[in-house]
Design a protein around this motif. Structure first.
Motif, short mmCIF file in Angstrom:
data_model
loop_
_atom_site.label_atom_id
_atom_site.label_comp_id
_atom_site.label_asym_id
_atom_site.label_seq_id
_atom_site.Cartn_x
_atom_site.Cartn_y
_atom_site.Cartn_z
N LYS A 157 0.87 -1.18 0.00
CA LYS A 157 0.00 0.00 0.00
C LYS A 157 0.91 1.23 0.00
O LYS A 157 1.53 1.55 1.01
CB LYS A 157 -0.91 -0.02 1.23
N HIS A 158 1.00 1.89 -1.14
CA HIS A 158 1.96 2.97 -1.32
C HIS A 158 1.26 4.32 -1.49
O HIS A 158 0.12 4.40 -1.94
CB HIS A 158 2.84 2.70 -2.55
N ARG A 159 2.01 5.37 -1.14
CA ARG A 159 1.51 6.74 -1.31
C ARG A 159 2.59 7.60 -1.97
O ARG A 159 3.78 7.31 -1.85
CB ARG A 159 1.11 7.34 0.03
N HIS A 160 2.14 8.65 -2.61
CA HIS A 160 3.06 9.56 -3.30
C HIS A 160 3.41 10.75 -2.40
O HIS A 160 2.53 11.43 -1.88
CB HIS A 160 2.44 10.08 -4.59
N LEU A 162 4.52 11.39 0.70
CA LEU A 162 3.84 11.55 1.98
C LEU A 162 4.60 10.86 3.12
O LEU A 162 4.03 10.06 3.86
CB LEU A 162 2.41 11.01 1.90
N ASP A 173 -1.85 4.25 9.11
CA ASP A 173 -1.81 3.87 7.70
C ASP A 173 -1.24 2.46 7.47
O ASP A 173 -1.91 1.60 6.91
CB ASP A 173 -0.98 4.91 6.93
N MET A 225 4.97 -0.58 2.69
CA MET A 225 4.42 0.74 2.43
C MET A 225 5.56 1.69 2.10
O MET A 225 6.45 1.92 2.91
CB MET A 225 3.63 1.28 3.63
N ARG A 227 6.01 5.52 1.13
CA ARG A 227 5.33 6.80 1.03
C ARG A 227 6.19 7.85 0.32
O ARG A 227 5.98 9.05 0.44
CB ARG A 227 4.88 7.26 2.41
N THR A 232 0.15 6.88 -5.77
CA THR A 232 -0.63 6.22 -4.73
C THR A 232 -1.28 4.98 -5.33
O THR A 232 -2.01 5.08 -6.33
CB THR A 232 -1.70 7.17 -4.16
N GLU A 234 -2.19 0.38 -4.56
CA GLU A 234 -2.22 -0.78 -3.67
C GLU A 234 -2.19 -2.05 -4.51
O GLU A 234 -2.92 -2.17 -5.49
CB GLU A 234 -3.48 -0.74 -2.80
#
Length: 319
Positions: A157-160, A162, A173, A225, A227, A232, A234
């Motif tokens: 589960k990745h985010r840009h 952040l 998260d 994860m 970030r 973003t 998953e």
């Protein structure tokens, strides 16, 4: 049933209210400190009873309560309603530390009242249908390989752009992928293999990436994860003997069997929030309220996922 929803912020408005307000035989009471938002949402969903102070809900003769407020407020709100003997739903996490989680479940046990956690990824229909053993649900008979043991499960589960403070990163998260691979809720925290990458951000040393792995028997588990990812997104991958699955969304993915790829997906008409597990989770929650209790295995998994999160926080903080 008459159920109160507390904390009507963005998550509640986007993910919960569109589902909850469609449930049959449930009367809703809304509660939020923002009078303007309260007025707007009660009008939109035709709710006739509403409060700005959660303590006033004792006047409403409710049967249960759902808490969607900020994490820091969860322990106080949950304890208040558990002490009244009311079933409580709390959107993950229950608290940002394990000690408070344990105290709340001790209170729930003393009051013989269910304390339900909102982990929607346990209920994603596409995964439950095609991944044997995931979340304790067997695959449908027509899917293959229904009799094969799970060899590996990887949840990313990745985010840009952040990166974040360690405790909030993990409890607010990362707990999603961590809980999603915590199928057996029995791994000792000391058995985890943890790797991290830091991120320099405006002079602060923040957590940029976290990977947690372990092995139980022949099965490998990996939660990841990043970030500082390019987008973003998953991704879930699972492997069985000579069969593999990969999902880049909650609605479709690929299965490789007998050296051939097959695309699998939900029916086109499936609502987005149903695909994300919110419909099934809401129905399960109502079943718990009606029964006045939840399974011991569910309580143990809720606690164990928070225990693992606390261990990871301490290990990362200690370098």
């Amino acid at each position: 049933m008459k159920i109160a929803a507390i904390g009507l912020g963005d998550i509640a408005v986007k993910a919960y209210l569109p589902v909850l307000t469609q449930l049959e035989n449930v009367e809703w009471v809304f509660c939020t400190r923002n009078p303007e938002r309260l007025q707007r949402l009660t009008k939109k969903y035709h709710v006739t009873e509403a409060y700005t102070d959660y303590a006033d809900l004792v006047k409403a003769d409710i049967d249960a309560v759902m808490i969607h407020s900020a994490t820091v407020s969860h322990p106080v709100l949950a304890a208040f309603f558990l002490n009244l003997g009311l079933p409580v739903f709390v959107d993950k996490p229950l608290a940002d530390n394990y000690e408070q989680c344990e105290r709340l479940y001790d209170l729930a046990e003393r009051k013989q009242t269910p304390l339900f956690m909102g982990f929607n990824r346990r209920y994603i229909p596409l995964y439950k249908t095609h991944l044997p053993g995931l979340a304790g649900v067997d695959a449908l008979p027509e899917t293959q390989p229904s009799s094969e043991p799970l060899l590996s499960l990887r949840w990313e589960k990745h985010r840009h752009d952040l990166p974040g403070e360690t405790r909030s990163f993990i409890f607010d998260d990362f707990i999603h992928p961590l809980d999603s691979i915590n199928l057996n809720a029995s791994i000792a925290p000391e058995e985890l293999y943890i790797t991290t990458q830091s991120a320099q951000n405006v002079g602060r040393n923040l957590l940029g990436r976290l990977d947690v792995q372990w092995q139980q028997g022949e099965t490998l588990f990996h939660a990841s994860m990043n970030r500082q990812h390019g987008a973003t997104m998953e991704t879930v991958t699972a492997n069985y003997r000579n069969a593999s699955y990969r999902f880049d969304s909650f609605a479709e993915g690929s299965r490789w069997l007998k050296n051939k790829e097959e695309r699998i997906k939900l029916a086109d008409w499936t609502p987005m929030l149903a695909a994300k597990g919110f419909h099934a989770m809401a129905e399960h929650w109502l079943d718990v309220v009606r029964a006045g209790k939840q399974s011991l295995s569910l309580t143990q998994r809720n606690l164990h996922s928070h225990l693992l999160a606390e261990h990871v926080v301490r290990e990362v903080s200690n370098g």
